[in-house]
Design a protein around this motif. Sequence first.
Motif, PDB file in Angstrom:
ATOM      1  N   TYR A 260       0.822  -1.208   0.000  1.00  0.00           N
ATOM      2  CA  TYR A 260       0.000   0.000   0.000  1.00  0.00           C
ATOM      3  C   TYR A 260       0.863   1.267   0.000  1.00  0.00           C
ATOM      4  O   TYR A 260       0.462   2.297  -0.540  1.00  0.00           O
ATOM      5  N   GLY A 261       2.048   1.191   0.608  1.00  0.00           N
ATOM      6  CA  GLY A 261       2.947   2.351   0.569  1.00  0.00           C
ATOM      7  C   GLY A 261       3.360   2.675  -0.852  1.00  0.00           C
ATOM      8  O   GLY A 261       3.455   3.840  -1.241  1.00  0.00           O
ATOM      9  N   GLU A 262       3.606   1.625  -1.660  1.00  0.00           N
ATOM     10  CA  GLU A 262       3.945   1.825  -3.071  1.00  0.00           C
ATOM     11  C   GLU A 262       2.741   2.368  -3.839  1.00  0.00           C
ATOM     12  O   GLU A 262       2.872   3.258  -4.678  1.00  0.00           O
ATOM     13  N   TYR A 263       1.542   1.858  -3.534  1.00  0.00           N
ATOM     14  CA  TYR A 263       0.342   2.348  -4.194  1.00  0.00           C
ATOM     15  C   TYR A 263       0.089   3.821  -3.859  1.00  0.00           C
ATOM     16  O   TYR A 263      -0.387   4.590  -4.699  1.00  0.00           O
ATOM     17  N   LEU A 264       0.410   4.203  -2.622  1.00  0.00           N
ATOM     18  CA  LEU A 264       0.190   5.591  -2.202  1.00  0.00           C
ATOM     19  C   LEU A 264       1.054   6.560  -2.996  1.00  0.00           C
ATOM     20  O   LEU A 264       0.624   7.671  -3.305  1.00  0.00           O
ATOM     21  N   ASP A 265       2.280   6.146  -3.318  1.00  0.00           N
ATOM     22  CA  ASP A 265       3.152   7.024  -4.110  1.00  0.00           C
ATOM     23  C   ASP A 265       2.506   7.337  -5.457  1.00  0.00           C
ATOM     24  O   ASP A 265       2.509   8.482  -5.916  1.00  0.00           O
ATOM     25  N   PHE A 266       1.951   6.316  -6.104  1.00  0.00           N
ATOM     26  CA  PHE A 266       1.271   6.526  -7.388  1.00  0.00           C
ATOM     27  C   PHE A 266       0.019   7.374  -7.205  1.00  0.00           C
ATOM     28  O   PHE A 266      -0.250   8.286  -7.999  1.00  0.00           O
ATOM     29  N   ALA A 267      -0.754   7.102  -6.146  1.00  0.00           N
ATOM     30  CA  ALA A 267      -1.983   7.856  -5.904  1.00  0.00           C
ATOM     31  C   ALA A 267      -1.685   9.331  -5.664  1.00  0.00           C
ATOM     32  O   ALA A 267      -2.414  10.212  -6.146  1.00  0.00           O
ATOM     33  N   ASP A 268      -0.612   9.616  -4.931  1.00  0.00           N
ATOM     34  CA  ASP A 268      -0.248  11.014  -4.662  1.00  0.00           C
ATOM     35  C   ASP A 268       0.135  11.743  -5.953  1.00  0.00           C
ATOM     36  O   ASP A 268      -0.228  12.903  -6.151  1.00  0.00           O
ATOM     37  N   GLU A 269       0.887  11.067  -6.834  1.00  0.00           N
ATOM     38  CA  GLU A 269       1.281  11.699  -8.095  1.00  0.00           C
ATOM     39  C   GLU A 269       0.075  11.960  -8.981  1.00  0.00           C
ATOM     40  O   GLU A 269      -0.026  13.011  -9.622  1.00  0.00           O
ATOM     41  N   ALA A 270      -0.859  11.003  -9.020  1.00  0.00           N
ATOM     42  CA  ALA A 270      -2.073  11.204  -9.815  1.00  0.00           C
ATOM     43  C   ALA A 270      -2.898  12.345  -9.260  1.00  0.00           C
ATOM     44  O   ALA A 270      -3.452  13.160 -10.018  1.00  0.00           O
ATOM     45  N   GLU A 271      -2.972  12.446  -7.941  1.00  0.00           N
ATOM     46  CA  GLU A 271      -3.752  13.526  -7.327  1.00  0.00           C
ATOM     47  C   GLU A 271      -3.082  14.881  -7.550  1.00  0.00           C
ATOM     48  O   GLU A 271      -3.766  15.896  -7.732  1.00  0.00           O
TER      49      GLU A 271
END
Length: 512
Positions: A260-271
């Motif tokens: 989930y930490g890796e997924y959060l990095d992608f989610a933050d960039e998309a946001e």
Amino acid sequence: MKEAMERYGVSSGSLNSALTYGYSAGGYHFYRADEPKPDDSFFKSDNGGKGSSKKRPVICLETGVQFESAIAAVKWLDSGKTNNRGNMRTALISGSALLGYHFYYADEPKPPNSHFKRAVYCEDLDTVFTSLETCADAIGFNGSISDLADKVANGTVVKGHRLGFVSVDRKPLPNGDKWKPTVTDAKRENMQAGRTEPPAWDKQPVKSAKLQEWLETVCQYENTAQKPSAARVTGIRPDGTIFLRRQVTAAELFALAGRYGEYLDFADEAEDFAPFLYDKSFPTRGAYLKVSSPAEIYRKAGFPKSPFFYTYNHLRDALVPKGFYPSNVHVKHPHGLTLEQIKRLPELLERPVVLMDSDRDDTMVAVLADVDGDGLPLIAALRPGANAVSGGRCVPGTIVCSVYGKPESYFLHKMQQMPQRVLYQDIEKGRELDARAKLQLFGGNIASPDLDRKIIRLPECIVKLQAGSAPTEAARVQQESRDMASGSHALGAARPAFGTPAMNRPIDSNLE
């Protein structure tokens, strides 16, 4: 907003930035009429609008060097190899890093240390924390984040721990004269969000602070992805404390927090990109986002270990509403997905419903357990063996070419009339997708139970990638793959209900 955009000739992205951050748009400042008027300090003079970032000097936090403009800083940063102007704007606004460096405007007071999103290294724990907040929880620091940021910047020992901001490759830490931790690229990659080596948490006691850190990482992702209650691992009580909705071991929580930490990095960039969706000054060509590392299922299918990447151009196409072609930015195929769906993309890719060959022999199609606004099942086109620009360098990876909804007729043609295309199916996820799409197509009709969640052969794109450029070797490997797919254990044997014989399609055909 539409009236303001038409009257003052500004884009929706510029107007959103003006409303959110206090910048000017078209030379004017705006605020929402149904909310209290912000203080004068909220509005930033000459800080927004078209071309403003070119004229304002910026300072690099790590080196202390002042540049005459953001463009000059970008040229120094990546030697003009990539276009990071839009990413520089995001870094200046949010305090995030750009190619490992942080920047702020020179004509404004320097932001506090807590403004900059920087990873923190603890020498005593031999751990890299992705943020000041996770570091504070791990070491039991109860003061303000601003205070902790100042202590880290000054090299002060906190709670008996020696802390420092993680350095970039080309420059030492600002407090390097006090002590300089050595963090290799491999160790930094393997120690995100409090991860350490070796991760044998099922065989040794775990400090409560570390468990809390993992718990918060899981909760943060579930919140940002807006996961439904039934699918969540964590919950939040009225007093704000986080709790587990079901029993999990420390090892399971550690593994979940890592993913989930890796997924959060992608989610933050998309946001971060969302406010600039209709801002043509934000460069998208040649810009890539790292989605995640390949899940186990793709490794079994022969995909290389290199990460999955997603381009900003495809992200823009995915988020723009269907049928809408804005005049101020180029949109090739608007797909109308929500930002929350994009944030869930790494998790959707991790456990696909179906994997099958595409019409292109260099691409594989993954059917995802989600639908678009029209109820159409989502597919993702995956192209392994490609190159992406990440961190200012050209690196190998798998490109997620596009994510969009497909009608039922597409799947009937590809999977029922040509069953040899299918190389994997997850029956449980298929039933979930059938319920959401109101279909009876994926929940067990494609593969027999003994083939559930098993790769029965390599996809054509991997066969081509492994065979290289030698045509005779490629033909031999492709023929072996075709023979395996058409054997008694192949998917075609499990489809008597369809009544349509499988077509013997040449593997190297595009079926245009």
